[in-house]
Structure formats: C-alpha cells, structure tokens
Design an enzyme around this catalytic site. Structure first.
Site, short mmCIF file in Angstrom:
data_model
loop_
_atom_site.label_atom_id
_atom_site.label_comp_id
_atom_site.label_asym_id
_atom_site.label_seq_id
_atom_site.Cartn_x
_atom_site.Cartn_y
_atom_site.Cartn_z
N SER A 57 0.91 -1.22 0.24
CA SER A 57 -0.42 0.00 -0.13
C SER A 57 0.89 1.40 0.43
CB SER A 57 -0.97 -0.04 0.99
OG SER A 57 0.10 0.17 2.33
N ASP A 109 -3.21 -1.31 -5.10
CA ASP A 109 -3.94 -2.15 -4.62
C ASP A 109 -4.27 -3.59 -5.61
OD1 ASP A 109 -5.93 -2.95 -3.47
OD2 ASP A 109 -7.85 -1.64 -3.54
N LYS A 130 -0.62 -20.07 3.16
CA LYS A 130 -2.31 -20.95 3.86
C LYS A 130 -2.58 -19.44 5.09
CE LYS A 130 0.17 -21.63 8.98
NZ LYS A 130 0.32 -21.69 9.83
N HIS A 168 4.98 -24.60 5.03
CA HIS A 168 7.32 -24.73 5.64
C HIS A 168 7.53 -26.07 6.47
CE1 HIS A 168 6.09 -22.36 8.79
NE2 HIS A 168 6.56 -23.20 9.44
N LYS A 206 12.62 -29.36 2.98
CA LYS A 206 13.31 -30.45 2.43
C LYS A 206 14.09 -31.60 3.67
CE LYS A 206 15.52 -30.06 -2.65
NZ LYS A 206 14.54 -29.52 -3.00
N GLU A 233 3.99 -25.89 21.23
CA GLU A 233 4.47 -24.58 21.87
C GLU A 233 4.16 -23.88 23.34
OE1 GLU A 233 4.50 -21.78 18.81
OE2 GLU A 233 2.38 -22.64 18.16
N ASP A 235 -4.52 -24.12 12.73
CA ASP A 235 -3.21 -22.87 12.69
C ASP A 235 -1.73 -24.40 12.06
OD1 ASP A 235 -0.70 -21.55 12.25
OD2 ASP A 235 -0.25 -21.80 14.99
N HIS A 265 0.12 -28.14 8.88
CA HIS A 265 1.69 -28.81 8.81
C HIS A 265 0.91 -30.55 9.64
CE1 HIS A 265 2.38 -24.40 8.36
NE2 HIS A 265 2.23 -23.96 9.70
N LYS A 270 -0.45 -24.55 23.11
CA LYS A 270 0.31 -22.96 22.87
C LYS A 270 0.13 -22.66 24.49
CE LYS A 270 -0.25 -19.84 18.58
NZ LYS A 270 1.71 -19.79 18.08
P1 NDP Z 1 -0.09 -8.71 8.07
O1 NDP Z 1 -1.37 -8.28 7.64
O2 NDP Z 1 1.22 -8.82 8.31
O3 NDP Z 1 0.70 -8.59 6.01
C1 NDP Z 1 -0.19 -8.02 5.48
C2 NDP Z 1 -0.12 -7.42 4.04
O4 NDP Z 1 -0.14 -7.15 3.32
C3 NDP Z 1 0.57 -5.71 4.41
O5 NDP Z 1 1.82 -5.59 3.70
C4 NDP Z 1 -0.38 -4.81 4.00
O6 NDP Z 1 0.10 -4.13 3.76
C5 NDP Z 1 -0.40 -6.07 2.53
N1 NDP Z 1 -1.75 -5.71 1.59
C6 NDP Z 1 -3.53 -5.09 2.56
N2 NDP Z 1 -4.09 -5.33 1.74
C7 NDP Z 1 -3.57 -4.95 0.19
C8 NDP Z 1 -4.16 -4.94 -0.44
N3 NDP Z 1 -4.85 -4.12 -1.12
N4 NDP Z 1 -3.10 -4.35 -1.68
C9 NDP Z 1 -1.58 -3.99 -1.35
N5 NDP Z 1 -1.29 -4.50 -0.65
C10 NDP Z 1 -2.19 -5.13 0.89
O7 NDP Z 1 0.00 -10.02 7.23
P2 NDP Z 1 0.89 -11.20 7.64
O8 NDP Z 1 2.65 -10.47 6.47
O9 NDP Z 1 0.73 -11.91 9.29
O10 NDP Z 1 0.57 -12.59 6.42
C11 NDP Z 1 0.61 -12.70 5.83
C12 NDP Z 1 0.14 -14.69 4.80
O11 NDP Z 1 0.78 -14.75 5.73
C13 NDP Z 1 -1.43 -14.41 5.83
O12 NDP Z 1 -2.20 -15.74 4.86
C14 NDP Z 1 -0.76 -15.35 7.02
O13 NDP Z 1 -1.58 -16.15 7.18
C15 NDP Z 1 0.11 -15.74 6.25
N6 NDP Z 1 1.22 -16.58 6.97
C16 NDP Z 1 1.62 -15.20 8.40
C17 NDP Z 1 2.60 -15.99 9.31
C18 NDP Z 1 3.05 -14.80 10.03
O14 NDP Z 1 4.36 -15.26 11.17
N7 NDP Z 1 3.17 -13.53 9.59
C19 NDP Z 1 3.23 -17.05 8.95
C20 NDP Z 1 2.70 -18.34 8.32
C21 NDP Z 1 1.77 -17.76 7.32
P3 NDP Z 1 -0.50 -2.76 4.34
O15 NDP Z 1 -0.23 -3.00 5.92
O16 NDP Z 1 0.58 -1.48 3.53
O17 NDP Z 1 -2.33 -2.20 3.98
#
Ligand code: NDP
EC number: 1.1.1.49
Length: 474
Positions: free
Chosen positions: A53, A97, A148, A178, A182, A216, A235, A240, A338
């Site tokens: 964003s 977006d 996921k 993840h 491997k 955990e 989760d 997993h 957890k």
């Molecule tokens: P976050 O909420 O931290 O990050 C989401 C990202 O998506 C932000 O960078 C946000 O940008 C961006 N975003 C949201 N809407 C839009 C849009 N319309 N256009 C462009 N960018 C957008 O989520 P996570 O990083 O925690 O999770 C991401 C994915 O990874 C999910 O599917 C989650 O289930 C998965 N996941 C996450 C883990 C983790 O430890 N975090 C572990 C395993 C899987 P902005 O904030 O600038 O709007």
C-alpha cells in the site's frame, strides 16, 4: 541434508515479487529466508521487487531489505555476498492496491520474467487479488506462491483452486507449507523407505498408535490479528501436522519425483478421516492466566486483539484414522497447542508388544517407541535389552541421533523450491482440499458447541487427562 548435497538447481525464476512488502511474514520470515538462500549462492541472477500500500514507501522497502540482507552477510559465500549486495541495490517497490482490476497485471508487465508472485497478503486479499486478474494477461511462466491458510474450508479451498487454475497451470502454483522443508521431508522418507528394519514395521501389524505433537511454550506473542481467527486446529493441525501424518503413513513412491511423491501424499490423505464422531474424537481448550518461561501470561481472552466471543482454541487434539489396509485400526492423534509448560514437537510411533515374550523375562511393561523430533530433526528409538545385572530383567535403552539438516531457514527452503520451479514440496491443490475435508466436521461440531471448550493455566501441562507433560505416552 548438508549444503554440499543440495543440488544446485539454479534459479529459473527471474523476479520474485513480494505482495505484502510491509507485512509481518515478509519481514520476519520471508526476507530472512531469502537472504540466507542468497547468501549460500544458490539463487544467482534473481531480481527482487516489493509491492504494497501507499503507506509503505520505496525508502521503507529498501531499508527493510538492507537491514535483513546485511545481517545475512556474515555467513555468506563470496558469490552470495555479492548477490545480496546486487539485489539490495536493485530492488524496486511499487505501491498498488492488488485487488483493483488491472493494477497487478500492469506491474507484472514491467518486470523481467519468469516472475514468482508471492502472495504475502491476508488470505481474503489474496483471493480478491486473484479474482481481479484476467486469464491470458499474465506473463508467460508466472508462478503463484500462496500462503496458508489456503481457504477456510473444503468448499472455499476448491473455489480458490478453481480461480487459480484459470490463471496458471497447477504446476506453477506453490501452496506453501514450510514444514515441508526438504530436510524434514527427506529425513522422514529416508528413514522410512531406506531402512529394512523400519520400512516393514510402519503398518497396523506393528504400530499400536501414532501421535504427532506440536506443543509450544510460547503464548499468543501479540499475533491475535491472525491467530484469533484461526485457532490451533486451523493454524497447525489442518496444515502442517496433516502433512507430517501423510509423510509418516504414505506408501513408498517409486521415485522422489514431484508426481510420485505428491500422488502418494494425496492418496493417503484421501483415506484419512476423523476416527469417530467429532465429539468423541476431538478436544479443544484455551489457556487462562499463568506463568510461562518465568513470564506472566494473561488470560487468552484478555490478550490484545482477542475477541473472547469467538471462542478460539489455543490447544486442539483430533484422533484420526487412515482407512487403508496398511493402517486400518490404528489411532492417529494430532495435537497442537500454545502456552504449555513443555515445548514438545515430535511424532511418536508406539509399537505393539512382541507376539510372545519368552516366559521368564521381567522388567519392562510399557511399549517401545520411535520418536521423530522436528526442528531440529532428531530420532530416538527404544530397544529393550538384557540388563547387566540380572539377565532375566530387561532394560530400556534409547538410541538417539540428530538428523542432518539444511543450513537454510524454512522459508529459504520454500523459496529454493519456488525459484527452481520445483513444486514437490508444496501442497497440491487436491491435497489442500482434502486437508480441509478431514477437519471440516470437527470445525462444524466446535462451532455448534458440541465439544466443550476446556481451560488450562498458561505454562502448565494442559487440561486434566491431556498428555502434554513431555513424558512417554503409555
Ligand atoms: P500482515 O497483516 O502483517 O501483512 C499483510 C500485508 O498485506 C501488508 O503488507 C499490507 O499492506 C498488505 N495488503 C493488505 N491489503 C492490500 C491491498 N489491497 N493491496 C496491497 N497490499 C495489501 O499479514 P502477515 O504478513 O502476517 O500474513 C500474510 C500471509 O502469510 C497470510 O496469509 C498469513 O496467514 C500468512 N502467514 C503468516 C505468518 C506470520 O507469521 N505472519 C506465518 C504463516 C503464514 P499495508 O499494511 O501497507 O496495507
């Protein structure tokens, strides 16, 4: 697998585009995994692009990349070190977006291909982003990397699969798990299928039960935004732990090729279902205030960002069965939780007793087990031997080994598969749907309150009757 034995597949993907550049996954797991992979020199010639964003700027992205890559330089090969520098200097950031029609495809058209698009976005945003793409408008060879949770039940996973295969072929879709790094995968497959003393005993003839635990000691760690919508079953178990179960129960594939391995994983998951009714084959609980690792942990329901009305579980257990001739009658107990007192991440295979123990032996009356620990991968095999004193008394000895592991972080392994275009270690579409099909009845029963939500103090062994104290299951 040590670094030398990892085949240098080279990088077929030219650009890795990370959608969700400012997100938690990108900063905490993806970029560090990528940095370690680049540092090893195994992804030469890659370009990195970030998108997100407007609140996040190109300068923010550069700073993020620089910081993570700088910390990977100490262990880098000379080639890896110059790759880290080159990529950090050339990475680009676009604000867009992803759900707006045309915005993502316009960005893709400007990047060198083949492009791997990593959807590090909230699941609903990923889905909308894919729906906004038009088949035929994507550059040749585009790969999708999906995080996921993949869908929220079997129906939504199927709908998402249908959306994706309209855009790119199944072989170009990497559904990330993840745990399927491997090292762990090959350790389990090697252990099972390369050892005559183990291969034949992985069956109902010899195994009394199999348990897969992911207990955990960490609590919520301020991740309510994700976790409170997921809970322990979605989760960990749905994704997993079912993959681990499949590796431990699949038949031997003819080769380690993508099709053979994924066909066999899919086949055993198709045979898997809840052992009885959800009410008698599942338990759920959530932690109350307590002390974990010397720290005060608040009641889950009062953690920041938690909606207590959701009734999210932080500890889940499901008993499954595998309906095939190899495994009929064996209970498979999968548990994740957890804020438990003891971190316990292992599969425990409990063997049946020998058909007849010669009269006269005494000493041990609980079964032998094989334990496979995850991260680091370890092995413990019990054997009963004659004790040095009274030869009629049996002693339990445990053979222990640390299994080989890779130098890559889990997300480095995920990216190695993606960048080399090898989907073997990603979840195939039909398998993703099967995993939801297995747990959907439990989720429905829990939503209908057919299974009570129990409670346990953080840092303790879990609710009464749950074997979460790290001792051998009897
Ligand atoms: P976050 O909420 O931290 O990050 C989401 C990202 O998506 C932000 O960078 C946000 O940008 C961006 N975003 C949201 N809407 C839009 C849009 N319309 N256009 C462009 N960018 C957008 O989520 P996570 O990083 O925690 O999770 C991401 C994915 O990874 C999910 O599917 C989650 O289930 C998965 N996941 C996450 C883990 C983790 O430890 N975090 C572990 C395993 C899987 P902005 O904030 O600038 O709007």
């Amino acid at each position: 697998m040590d670094m030398e034995s990892v085949p240098d597949t080279g990088s077929q993907v030219r650009t890795l585009l990370v959608l969700g550049a400012s997100g938690d996954l990108t900063g905490r797991l993806l970029l560090p995994g990528l940095a370690r992979l680049l540092a090893s020199g195994r992804a030469p010639g890659l370009m990195l692009a970030g998108a997100g964003s407007a609140d996040f700027t190109p300068a923010d992205w550069h700073q993020r990349v620089d910081t993570v890559f700088a910390s990977a330089k100490s262990g880098a090969t000379p080639q890896g070190s110059s790759e880290l520098d080159r990529i950090a200097a050339n990475t680009s950031y676009s604000s867009l977006d992803v759900t707006a029609p045309g915005e993502l495809s316009r960005l893709l058209a400007t990047l060198p291909g083949p492009i791997a698009v990593y959807f590090a976005l909230p699941p609903a945003v990923s889905q909308r982003a894919c729906e906004a793409l038009v088949p035929g408008e994507l550059p040749e060879g585009t790969l999708f990397v999906m995080e996921k949770p993949f869908g929220s039940d079997a129906v939504s996973a199927r709908a998402l699969n249908q959306t994706l295969v309209r855009l790119v072929p199944e072989a170009n879709i990497h559904r990330v798990d993840h745990f399927l790094g491997k090292g762990t995968v090959f350790n389990i497959l090697g252990l099972r299928f390369a050892n005559r003393i183990l291969e034949p005993v992985f069956s109902a003839d010899h195994v009394a039960k199999m348990e897969i635990f992911y207990d955990e000691d960490l609590a919520l760690e301020d991740r309510a935004g994700y976790y409170d919508h997921a809970g322990a079953l979605r989760d960990m178990i749905q994704s997993h732990l079912l993959q681990i179960l499949a590796l431990l129960t699949m038949n031997a594939p003819a080769t380690l090729g993508e099709r053979d391995v994924r066909d066999h994983l899919g086949s055993v998951l198709r045979a898997t279902s809840v052992a009885g009714t959800p009410a008698d084959s599942s338990r759920r609980a959530r932690y109350a205030a307590g002390t974990s690792q010397g720290r005060q942990v608040p009641d889950y329901a009062s953690e920041r960002g938690v909606d207590p009305a959701r009734g999210t579980e932080t500890l889940a257990e499901v008993t499954l069965k595998v309906n095939n001739s190899r495994w009929a009658g064996v209970p498979f107990i999968l548990r994740a939780g957890k804020a438990l007192g003891v971190a316990r991440k292992e599969a425990v295979i409990t063997f049946k007793p020998v058909a007849h123990l010669p009269d006269g032996f005494k000493g041990i009356d609980f079964p032998t087990t094989l334990r496979i620990g995850f991260g680091p991968d370890t092995l413990q095999l019990d054997l009963d031997v004659n004790s040095p004193g009274d030869l009629f008394t049996l002693d339990r000895v445990t053979l222990e080994a640390e299994l080989s592991s890779t130098d890559l972080l889990p997300y480095g392994e995920v990216l190695l598969g993606v960048l080399s275009g090898d989907p073997t270690l990603s979840v195939r579409g039909d398998t993703a749907e099967e995993c939801w099909r297995i747990v959907d009845p439990v989720l429905a029963a829990w939503a209908a309150d057919e299974v009570p939500l129990e409670e346990y103090p953080a840092g303790g062994p879990g609710p009464a009757g749950w074997d979460t104290n790290g001792t051998a299951p009897q």
